[in-house]
Design a protein around this motif. Structure first.
Motif, short mmCIF file in Angstrom:
data_model
loop_
_atom_site.label_atom_id
_atom_site.label_comp_id
_atom_site.label_asym_id
_atom_site.label_seq_id
_atom_site.Cartn_x
_atom_site.Cartn_y
_atom_site.Cartn_z
N GLU A 65 -9.50 12.38 -18.05
CA GLU A 65 -10.42 11.28 -17.46
C GLU A 65 -11.09 10.58 -18.54
O GLU A 65 -11.54 9.58 -18.35
N ASP A 78 -4.96 3.00 -7.18
CA ASP A 78 -5.54 3.79 -6.35
C ASP A 78 -4.48 4.00 -5.14
O ASP A 78 -4.44 4.94 -4.48
N ASP A 79 -4.13 2.68 -4.65
CA ASP A 79 -3.39 2.82 -3.36
C ASP A 79 -2.29 1.63 -3.55
O ASP A 79 -1.05 1.63 -3.17
N SER A 132 -0.10 4.27 0.49
CA SER A 132 -0.33 5.15 1.67
C SER A 132 0.41 4.87 3.06
O SER A 132 0.44 5.69 3.83
N LYS A 153 0.91 -1.31 0.04
CA LYS A 153 -0.02 -0.04 0.02
C LYS A 153 0.76 1.19 0.03
O LYS A 153 1.73 1.32 0.93
#
Length: 616
Positions: A446, A103-104, A21, A19
């Motif tokens: 996007e 995302d992570d 984060s 992860k």
């Protein structure tokens, strides 16, 4: 799973994930500590610590080559191994791409990577009216760095550099200052990029030769005729000692401010050589001897600055028997910009002669408004492939600004990305992968529209009905409106040149239909990059200009009835006049203002021709 451009040499996925984060600390070998700021840019939450055992990221020194690196992600740690700062930097650029795609959580993996070519360069033309602002150049360097380029040149002819010995000829806001150059060099170095000085000193001297002080240095003071038009003097008289003295002064104004080990002397396209003042000498001794003697004299001066020279190879390729007379360390650059250019033959010959060489493809954005993607991709593929096969030093991607530099910077991004992939990787990326990179890493779109749209815009020449190895039918109205201005009868000279460049009704209809689609697509794009609003405007204005040029082209089809021709003429004149403010808005956003009037002057010349045609 992860798309990485350029391709890495080895990539193995392992079980498990980490992860991002939860990455809070990093340890760095003291010899690689300069890389710490880059680590903190990619991992904003991270702190440098001295405890290797507790660090989430460990950057260690290994017995690797200069640009080689290894990334190991496993056991909730990221290990970065490199032998030099350069390899460590490239490892971080690879990690940055991976992190942008998740995302992570990142898969555990092992990557081992190194470049296929030693020199991976990009050359930006800052001498055809358009001189970028310093912040524009730095932002471009950031994009180069993420793609693992290591060589950057700003092409200089005329007065786009601050020649302090010739200050009275500098145009306000029309050149890069010495202070800006020094700052840019320092910034490039922080991104592992060598800012290589570049300056022409033989051909392409038109801006100098138009001034009374230098006119007498011209090989042909009255100019010359080439490609269907008369041109102003462009080549120095190589047999005149004053030419050598002048170029040395130019070198002395630039080279002391450069720390690069290289210098691009250019020496391309000396069209008038042996046709004017040096004709008698060249008929007796040969043009090639005059060229090489002049080169060797100036190269001795360059060597005083401890630099290795680079020269374009177009002239000497016509005289291959003379190549062994070049200085042994001089780097020969073979350039070619149309899709059938024979890089294979030329580079094989250079390798057999043991000439140090590079190859130079092009973005093919110039004289087109939105580029020629097919030429760009084929020249990149062929040049990178045959440079590797023949053990060349590297590749220099060129981005020219012919005819007023009317194209906007984003049009060059597909070439920037594709060339990088071919220089570092064993193979260039696919078109689909380049488009994905553009949308994700550059435009942050996007909606995933802009990357594909630039490729579509770069193929409008397919809809014209015929291939041109230089420019397009669409751009021909600008080209010939400019080149026929000094003819005794400019209008009829223009009409004559346009006979082979007219776009018929069928192809015009297809072009307009496609442009309608492009405008609809652009309206749905959702870029989130820092200059997103400007990029949307640049593409919008480019499509608008293409539509105006198609109308201007149709205005000269004499098979049309008078009312329709006059409609095309009036709409073109009105639209091109209104385009000035739009072009100025986009120009001033990225570039210094000086040179704008000359750039728009190419469109103003077209307006003049249309107005004369309206009066017939």
């Amino acid at each position: 799973m992860y798309q990485i451009i350029p391709y890495v040499k080895e990539k193995v996925y392992l079980d498990g994930k980490i992860k991002i984060s939860e990455i809070k600390t990093f340890f760095c070998d003291p010899l690689l500590l300069e890389i710490a700021p880059e680590v903190q840019k990619i991992f904003p939450q991270i702190t440098l610590i001295n405890d290797l055992e507790k660090a989430d990221i460990i950057i260690s020194l290994e017995a690797f080559a200069k640009e080689e690196y290894k990334i190991e992600i496993d056991n909730n740690k990221i290990l970065i191994k490199a032998g030099f700062l350069n390899g460590c930097f490239y490892a971080l650029m690879t990690l940055k791409q991976i992190i942008a795609q998740v995302d992570d959580e990142v898969y555990n993996l092992v990557i081992h990577d190194f470049p296929s070519l030693a020199i991976r360069g990009f050359m930006m033309d800052i001498s055809r009216n358009k001189v970028p602002k310093l912040e524009t150049l730095k932002a471009f360097v950031d994009k180069m760095a993420e793609l693992k380029y290591n060589h950057f040149e700003l092409y200089v002819e005329g007065f786009s550099f601050e020649y302090r010995s010739f200050k009275n000829y500098l145009e306000e806001e029309g050149y890069i200052t010495v202070e800006e150059y020094i700052e840019l060099e320092k910034y490039c170095a922080s991104k592992m990029i060598d800012l290589v000085p570049n300056q022409n000193g033989l051909g392409h001297m038109t801006d100098w030769l138009q001034h009374d002080e230098f006119k007498d240095l011209a090989e042909s003071p009255d100019g010359f005729f080439i490609w269907g038009a008369h041109r102003a003097p462009s080549t120095l008289n190589v047999t005149d000692e004053r030419s050598i003295k002048h170029v040395k002064r130019m070198y002395d104004d630039m080279l002391p401010y450069s720390n690069s080990p290289y210098f691009n002397m250019n020496f391309d396209e000396p069209y008038e050589l042996g046709e004017g003042k040096s004709k008698e000498y060249c008929e007796k001794h040969g043009k090639e001897k005059a060229f090489i003697d002049y080169l060797n004299t100036l190269y001795q001066h360059v060597k005083q600055y401890e630099k290795t020279g680079l020269i374009w190879g177009d002239f000497l390729l016509k005289h291959p028997q003379t190549l062994k007379q070049l200085p042994e360390d001089l780097i020969f650059i073979d350039w070619g910009y149309h899709k059938s250019y024979p890089f294979d033959e030329h580079l094989k010959m250079l390798a057999e002669l043991k000439i140090p060489f590079m190859a130079a493809p092009g973005t093919s954005t110039w004289s087109s408004i939105t580029g020629k993607i097919d030429d760009m991709m084929m020249t990149v593929k062929n040049s990178t492939t045959h440079t590797k096969l023949n053990h060349g030093l590297g590749v220099l991607m060129t981005d020219w600004g012919d005819m007023g530099h009317l194209q906007y910077l984003p049009v060059s991004y597909p070439g920037l990305v594709y060339a990088a992939s071919g220089m570092w990787g064993e193979l260039p990326a696919t078109e689909k992968e380049v488009i994905a990179y553009l949308d994700q890493a550059i435009f942050q779109d996007e909606a995933q529209i802009i990357g594909r749209l630039l490729f579509e815009l770069g193929r409008y020449d397919r809809l014209e009905g015929i291939y041109r190895d230089y420019g397009t039918k669409t751009f021909s109205v600008i080209l010939w409106a400019d080149l026929t201005q000094n003819e005794s009868d400019p209008l009829n000279a223009f009409i004559d040149k346009m006979k082979s460049n007219l776009i018929d009704e069928n192809h015009y209809t297809k072009l307009v239909e496609h442009s309608d689609h492009w405008e609809q697509e652009l309206a749905e794009a959702q870029p989130k990059c820092a200059d997103a609003e400007l990029i949307l405007k640049e593409i919008k204005y480019s499509i608008r200009l293409l539509r105006l040029l198609w109308k201007a082209n149709r205005a000269f089809d004499q098979s049309l009835d008078q009312d329709r021709r006059e409609t095309f003429i009036d709409e073109s004149i009105k639209g091109l006049a209104e385009h000035r403010d739009l072009h100025l808005e986009a120009w001033d956003a990225r570039n210094k203002h000086g040179g704008f009037d000359k750039s728009y002057g190419r469109l103003a010349n077209l307006i003049k021709v249309l107005e004369k045609w309206r009066q017939q």
